[in-house]
Design a protein around this motif. Structure first.
Motif, PDB file in Angstrom:
ATOM      1  N   LYS A  73     -50.739  69.760   8.602  1.00 28.69           N
ATOM      2  CA  LYS A  73     -51.800  69.094   7.870  1.00 28.69           C
ATOM      3  C   LYS A  73     -51.326  67.758   7.313  1.00 28.69           C
ATOM      4  O   LYS A  73     -50.145  67.407   7.398  1.00 28.69           O
ATOM      5  N   GLU A  74     -52.270  67.001   6.734  1.00 31.05           N
ATOM      6  CA  GLU A  74     -51.944  65.681   6.206  1.00 31.05           C
ATOM      7  C   GLU A  74     -50.969  65.763   5.043  1.00 31.05           C
ATOM      8  O   GLU A  74     -50.178  64.842   4.833  1.00 31.05           O
ATOM      9  N   ASP A  75     -51.019  66.851   4.281  1.00 35.23           N
ATOM     10  CA  ASP A  75     -50.100  66.981   3.156  1.00 35.23           C
ATOM     11  C   ASP A  75     -48.731  67.513   3.557  1.00 35.23           C
ATOM     12  O   ASP A  75     -47.873  67.748   2.699  1.00 35.23           O
ATOM     13  N   GLY A  76     -48.510  67.715   4.881  1.00 32.30           N
ATOM     14  CA  GLY A  76     -47.218  68.176   5.362  1.00 32.30           C
ATOM     15  C   GLY A  76     -47.078  69.670   5.504  1.00 32.30           C
ATOM     16  O   GLY A  76     -46.074  70.137   6.032  1.00 32.30           O
ATOM     17  N   THR A  77     -48.062  70.434   5.056  1.00 34.63           N
ATOM     18  CA  THR A  77     -47.990  71.883   5.188  1.00 34.63           C
ATOM     19  C   THR A  77     -48.317  72.311   6.624  1.00 34.63           C
ATOM     20  O   THR A  77     -49.047  71.624   7.336  1.00 34.63           O
ATOM     21  N   GLU A  78     -47.762  73.444   7.030  1.00 35.45           N
ATOM     22  CA  GLU A  78     -47.958  73.958   8.375  1.00 35.45           C
ATOM     23  C   GLU A  78     -48.847  75.194   8.341  1.00 35.45           C
ATOM     24  O   GLU A  78     -48.792  75.989   7.402  1.00 35.45           O
ATOM     25  N   GLU A  79     -49.642  75.331   9.388  1.00 29.25           N
ATOM     26  CA  GLU A  79     -50.573  76.461   9.465  1.00 29.25           C
ATOM     27  C   GLU A  79     -50.760  76.841  10.930  1.00 29.25           C
ATOM     28  O   GLU A  79     -50.905  75.985  11.805  1.00 29.25           O
ATOM     29  N   TRP A  80     -50.722  78.163  11.192  1.00 28.82           N
ATOM     30  CA  TRP A  80     -50.978  78.661  12.534  1.00 28.82           C
ATOM     31  C   TRP A  80     -52.469  78.911  12.692  1.00 28.82           C
ATOM     32  O   TRP A  80     -53.069  79.640  11.915  1.00 28.82           O
ATOM     33  N   MET A  81     -53.057  78.302  13.707  1.00 29.35           N
ATOM     34  CA  MET A  81     -54.471  78.513  14.020  1.00 29.35           C
ATOM     35  C   MET A  81     -54.572  79.404  15.247  1.00 29.35           C
ATOM     36  O   MET A  81     -53.858  79.197  16.240  1.00 29.35           O
ATOM     37  N   THR A  82     -55.448  80.381  15.175  1.00 22.76           N
ATOM     38  CA  THR A  82     -55.583  81.379  16.234  1.00 22.76           C
ATOM     39  C   THR A  82     -56.904  81.198  16.950  1.00 22.76           C
ATOM     40  O   THR A  82     -57.953  81.009  16.307  1.00 22.76           O
ATOM     41  N   PHE A  83     -56.865  81.288  18.308  1.00 26.29           N
ATOM     42  CA  PHE A  83     -58.067  81.173  19.135  1.00 26.29           C
ATOM     43  C   PHE A  83     -58.072  82.354  20.091  1.00 26.29           C
ATOM     44  O   PHE A  83     -57.175  82.514  20.923  1.00 26.29           O
ATOM     45  N   GLU A  84     -59.085  83.202  19.942  1.00 27.06           N
ATOM     46  CA  GLU A  84     -59.157  84.398  20.770  1.00 27.06           C
ATOM     47  C   GLU A  84     -60.604  84.666  21.139  1.00 27.06           C
ATOM     48  O   GLU A  84     -61.547  84.195  20.491  1.00 27.06           O
ATOM     49  N   GLN A  85     -60.735  85.431  22.210  1.00 25.67           N
ATOM     50  CA  GLN A  85     -62.063  85.799  22.686  1.00 25.67           C
ATOM     51  C   GLN A  85     -61.947  87.101  23.460  1.00 25.67           C
ATOM     52  O   GLN A  85     -61.110  87.224  24.357  1.00 25.67           O
ATOM     53  N   GLU A  86     -62.759  88.069  23.099  1.00 27.71           N
ATOM     54  CA  GLU A  86     -62.721  89.361  23.773  1.00 27.71           C
ATOM     55  C   GLU A  86     -63.541  89.304  25.053  1.00 27.71           C
ATOM     56  O   GLU A  86     -64.617  88.711  25.097  1.00 27.71           O
ATOM     57  N   LEU A  87     -62.995  89.922  26.097  1.00 26.52           N
ATOM     58  CA  LEU A  87     -63.690  89.992  27.371  1.00 26.52           C
ATOM     59  C   LEU A  87     -64.667  91.158  27.367  1.00 26.52           C
ATOM     60  O   LEU A  87     -64.481  92.132  26.632  1.00 26.52           O
ATOM     61  N   PRO A  88     -65.706  91.078  28.172  1.00 28.25           N
ATOM     62  CA  PRO A  88     -66.581  92.249  28.317  1.00 28.25           C
ATOM     63  C   PRO A  88     -65.801  93.442  28.844  1.00 28.25           C
ATOM     64  O   PRO A  88     -64.822  93.293  29.569  1.00 28.25           O
TER      65      PRO A  88
END
Length: 971
Positions: free
Chosen positions: A532-547
């Motif tokens: 982030k702009e303030d220097g902190t780190e963050e893990w972002m998760t992207f998932e999608q379930e299949l039929p």
């Protein structure tokens, strides 16, 4: 420098100029305001003047309205009287000038060339006031007041670029790098071209090291105007992939085994090409250029950089020529000049994909040959076969679901992943305020879903179906093709993904760390580390379930064995190939831009490179000590440079002891450092160190577009650890390479078995000369002044190679070389080569391939022979080989005075040996013998202590005769 006519000399007052001009030079501004950059010294004087308020009113301020017309001072200095700025210190002919010698009020005027009149006190002085044009454009005064890039009367020189680059690297910051030129492209990204060799005294005179921050790693010297130059960035990328580098170096001499053609076609050697072997030969060239960097002589004009490694750049002409001759490359439209080929910006993606597949096929064939001949087991872990698949192969499962009927399932393997933006581009219409992250694009690319129409066997008709392509395994080296470079971003066109990369509010859209997880149900989850702009780190998760899919779909026997699911791997950014769009590039321009590559060089690779440099230095020091011990007279001189120059090699005068101390210091610092890698930007022969990955991951600037991205697994196993477990193999050229048969008539070599056993070895002298033919003509334009400007250098190919054993004066090599490319000019009056000499069916000479000629030179180099010739830098450059400078004796360098022109071989032979040569055409054997005789002449003069006087008389005679052929001496 006021624009008011009352302040001007009458000779300038008649000019109709405006307030935006730099002095009374014309009616239009000579330099646009955006290109005017004041020096620091002048800015300080302006600030001081504004603070003191001297000169009355606002005349000394930036952007004042004294002379009419409003301009913001941020981009233009409109009026500043010389009295208030005290610029007369720069203009006065001597240091005695005072304010009384210049106009100090509004009413002052110039009434004569040598007079300055002050209307307030009616005092006239006879001080000379220089022409204001000289103030602007003279060398010393201009440098004191304005930045060199603002001078419209000259082009920026190499020294200017180098000085600016050093200053910018010291200051840091992206804003300092944007100089307002070329659409704001920083210097490190701009295309830097070497001047044509005919404009420099010698090819050794161009200093590549001035453009190389590392002194270790090499860039490429292959202009974008050359055919298929897009491949250079990918070749550099592959060199920093340790597994590929060590594998290619190990098979560089196995071209026949790797050749994919039919075994019966091996008789046609001119068409037998192995891409993997050619890649290994290219990597060997890169490593030898790096290893010999610290024993190269220092180019003139470097000053205090005597200790710095003079690492040159590689020329991938042999590899690119071999690649262009592959039928598959032509059929896939990967080479220039083929109808339907992709645009240059995206060509590296297709080239990289093809290269991985072709190398995998060649290595698989080599593995099968080794297995059949040596009875190896199929599970041999040291086998190089299928290395590419084990390193970056990805399994995909394709499922086609019908509305009625059973789904179709198939599997495939791929070495790259094409990023897909279609779904995200369409969804962007409804989610305009939502920022799409890289992890979301990658997750969609690994688990695609697209509607289409397909044939259903049960209903015997076409139906609307849903096709899913799901990744079922993860590689150690994840290769991504961005599939968006070169496409212009247009409003309302969402068919591409370049707009995701170039979001102005997202500087580092490409993450440095990602994690990919494939679940049992084949659903894919991607995580990316966001800072982030303030220097902190963050893990972002992207998932999608299949039929929900039936498990019986995946239990079919025909499906290959997949990795055990679930599987999760963490990756770190390893390399990025980018396309830098040129200024005013359009679809109709001949050169839209060029490619560069960011690579993360591991410190163990740097350590190996330093050890190779240290080995070469110690080898040269040992040879120097051996020469001194064999000649007692050299030990009594007390002059190291003179002692070392006795053999006239290119190492003469190189401070080897100082360079050895420097390399040892670098090795010590490297061992104490905790850093594991160093980011580099390779842009042609310009190699720049990058402090962190921010510059690598930034694509919000419009000039930079992504092409290829590599991620390496953070905790690699047997494969994927940058080649640590791939053992390099010792490659020594065998003596059998001298036994070649002619392509034209099938005759064998002229060397007998005894000759092969008695080839020159360590320290023996061999005279060499090569002749060339032109395979790509030069391109030029006529400027407005009528002068000819070269836009593209001609490109030559080796046509004849002659080598003489100086011990016996016997010719051991005299081969005519068949170029791989069509010849456009045989250069007969310079080379002596005619069309019939290179005729495959009717040449009376010993005709060989370029690789066979290369291996003969390399064999003699590895045996320690010392090559004698005239202007050998061009010969070795076309042969595509790097000879250590301690094995080169160049008569063009021996008979050369500093800051003087180089003398031709014919003139030297006429003057020093008293005979004429090359009367009709060139003959390489005659040239090689003449170079050897000139060397022996120089040795005798050196022993007599007459060499320096002889060289002065040589140049004096040359100046009198304009270096035209005359008699042997002054009589």
């Amino acid at each position: 420098l006021s624009s008011d006519r009352a302040f001007l000399h009458p000779r300038y007052s008649r000019a109709n100029f405006q307030a935006t001009t730099l002095g009374p030079m014309g009616s239009k501004a000579l330099v646009p305001p955006s290109k005017r950059w004041l020096s620091k010294g002048l800015k300080e004087k302006l600030e001081e003047s504004n603070a003191l308020g001297s000169g009355g009113g606002d005349r000394g301020s930036i952007g004042s309205n004294t002379s009419g017309g409003g301009r913001n001072g941020a981009d233009f200095v409109k009026v500043f009287p010389t009295s208030s700025l005290e610029l007369h210190d720069l203009l006065a002919p001597d240091s005695s000038a005072t304010d009384e010698n210049v106009t100090s009020s509004r009413g002052g005027d110039y009434r004569g060339k040598n007079k300055v009149v002050n209307n307030d006190n009616k005092k006239t002085t006879n001080k000379t006031f220089p022409n204001p044009n000289k103030f602007l454009y003279s060398t010393s005064s201009f440098a004191a007041c304005y930045d060199a890039t603002a001078n419209p009367r000259r082009k920026m020189t190499t020294q200017d670029r180098y000085s600016q680059l050093c200053e910018q690297r010291t200051q840091g910051g992206e804003e300092e790098l944007m100089l307002g030129e070329e659409n704001g492209i920083p210097l490190r990204y701009r295309l830097t071209l070497r001047p044509p060799f005919y404009k420099v005294a010698s090819q050794n005179a161009f200093d590549y090291a001035r453009h190389n921050d590392t002194g270790l790693y090499v860039g490429w010297d292959y202009a974008p105007t050359f055919a298929n130059s897009f491949a250079c960035s990918v070749l550099t990328l592959l060199y920093f992939v340790g597994e590929v580098r060590e594998m290619a170096l190990g098979v560089q001499l196995k071209g026949e085994e790797l050749f994919l053609g039919s075994r019966g076609a091996m008789g046609r050697r001119e068409t037998s090409i192995s891409i993997t072997a050619e890649l290994g030969l290219l990597f060997h060239l890169m490593e030898t250029l790096s290893a010999n960097g610290m024993i190269q002589p220092t180019c003139s004009g470097i000053g205090n950089d005597m200790k710095r490694g003079q690492v040159k750049a590689f020329v991938p002409s042999n590899f690119i020529t071999a690649f262009a001759l592959l039928p598959e490359a032509t059929n896939l439209a990967l080479v220039d000049g083929v109808a339907g080929s992709a645009e240059i910006a995206r060509r590296p993606e297709a080239f990289y994909r093809f290269l991985m597949q072709y190398m995998e096929r060649e290595l698989g064939q080599l593995s099968s040959l080794d297995t059949s001949s040596e009875d190896h087991t199929a599970n041999n872990s040291n086998d190089g076969g299928h290395l590419i698949d084990r390193m970056q192969g990805i399994g995909f499962l394709s499922i086609i679901e019908f509305a009625r009927g059973k789904p179709k399932i198939s599997t495939s393997r791929a070495f790259t992943v094409d990023l897909a933006y279609d779904q995200k581009s369409n969804s962007g219409k409804h989610q305009a305020n939502k920022a799409i992250r890289f992890g979301e694009i990658l997750r969609f690319s690994l688990c695609k879903e697209a509607p289409l129409r397909a044939w259903c066997d049960e209903t015997r008709s076409y139906e609307a179906v849903v096709q899913r392509k799901i990744a079922t395994s993860l590689p150690s080296l994840l290769s991504l093709c961005c599939c968006c470079a070169g496409r212009e971003s247009r409003a309302g066109n969402n068919a591409h993904g370049l707009r995701f990369w170039q979001r102005e509010d997202s500087r580092n859209w490409l993450p440095e760390f990602i994690t990919i997880r494939i679940e049992k149900d084949r659903s894919v989850t991607v995580k990316e580390l966001v800072v982030k702009e303030d220097g902190t780190e963050e893990w972002m998760t992207f998932e999608q379930e299949l039929p929900t899919l039936s498990d019986t779909l995946f239990d079919k026997e025909e499906l290959p064995q997949q990795q055990n699911l679930p599987i999760e791997k963490s990756y770190r950014l390893d390399a990025v190939v980018s396309f830098v769009r040129a200024k005013d590039a359009s679809s109709h321009s001949s050169c839209e831009g060029h490619h560069c590559v960011h690579v993360r060089a591991p410190m163990d690779l740097k350590g190996k490179a330093l050890e190779r440099q240290l080995h070469q230095i110690e080898r040269c020091i040992a040879e120097r000590a051996e020469d001194r011990s064999s000649d007692p007279d050299l030990n009594n001189n007390g002059n190291d440079a003179l002692n070392d120059s006795a053999n006239f090699t290119l190492v003469s005068g190189v401070p080897l002891e100082e360079r050895r101390r420097q390399v040892n210091e670098q090795i010590r610092i490297l061992q104490e450092k905790e850093e594991a890698h160093q980011w580099l930007l390779v842009n042609g022969f310009v190699v720049t160190k990058v402090d962190n990955s921010d510059d690598v991951r930034s694509f919000n600037a419009k000039f930079k577009e992504p092409s290829i991205v590599l991620y390496r697994e953070s905790a690699s196993g047997a494969v994927g650890n940058n080649g640590k477990d791939v053992e390099p193999r010792e490659t020594i050229v065998p003596v059998s390479v001298m036994e070649t048969t002619s392509i034209s008539n099938g005759c064998g070599p002229n060397l007998s078995i005894s000759d092969l056993m008695n080839l020159p070895t360590q320290g023996d002298l061999v005279a060499i000369d090569a002749e060339f033919v032109c395979v790509q003509p030069e391109e030029s334009v006529i400027s407005s002044s009528g002068s000819k400007e070269i836009t593209s250098e001609p490109r030559n190919a080796l046509a004849r190679l002659s080598i003489i054993d100086c011990r016996t004066d016997d010719v051991i090599v005299d081969d005519y070389v068949l170029p791989r490319e069509p010849v456009v000019d045989y250069l007969t009056r310079f080379s002596g080569i005619r069309q019939k000499d290179l005729d495959v069916s009717g040449s009376p000479h010993h005709l060989v391939t370029p690789q066979e000629a290369y291996l003969k030179v390399r064999l003699l180099m590895e045996r320690g022979c010392i090559f004698i010739g005239h202007g050998l830098s061009q010969d070795f450059r076309v042969i595509n080989i790097c000879i250590p400078p301690n094995q080169i004796i160049d008569t063009a360098e021996i008979f050369h005075q500093q800051n003087q022109r180089y003398i031709s071989l014919r003139y030297l032979t006429n003057y020093a040996l008293g005979r004429d040569m090359q009367q009709e055409v060139h003959d390489s054997i005659e040239d090689a013998r003449a170079a050897h005789e000139l060397y022996m002449k120089a040795l005798s003069l050196k022993e007599e202590g007459k060499f320096d006087d002889y060289l002065m008389r040589l140049y004096a005679h040359g100046h009198r005769t304009q270096f035209k052929l005359g008699v042997a001496n002054d009589k």
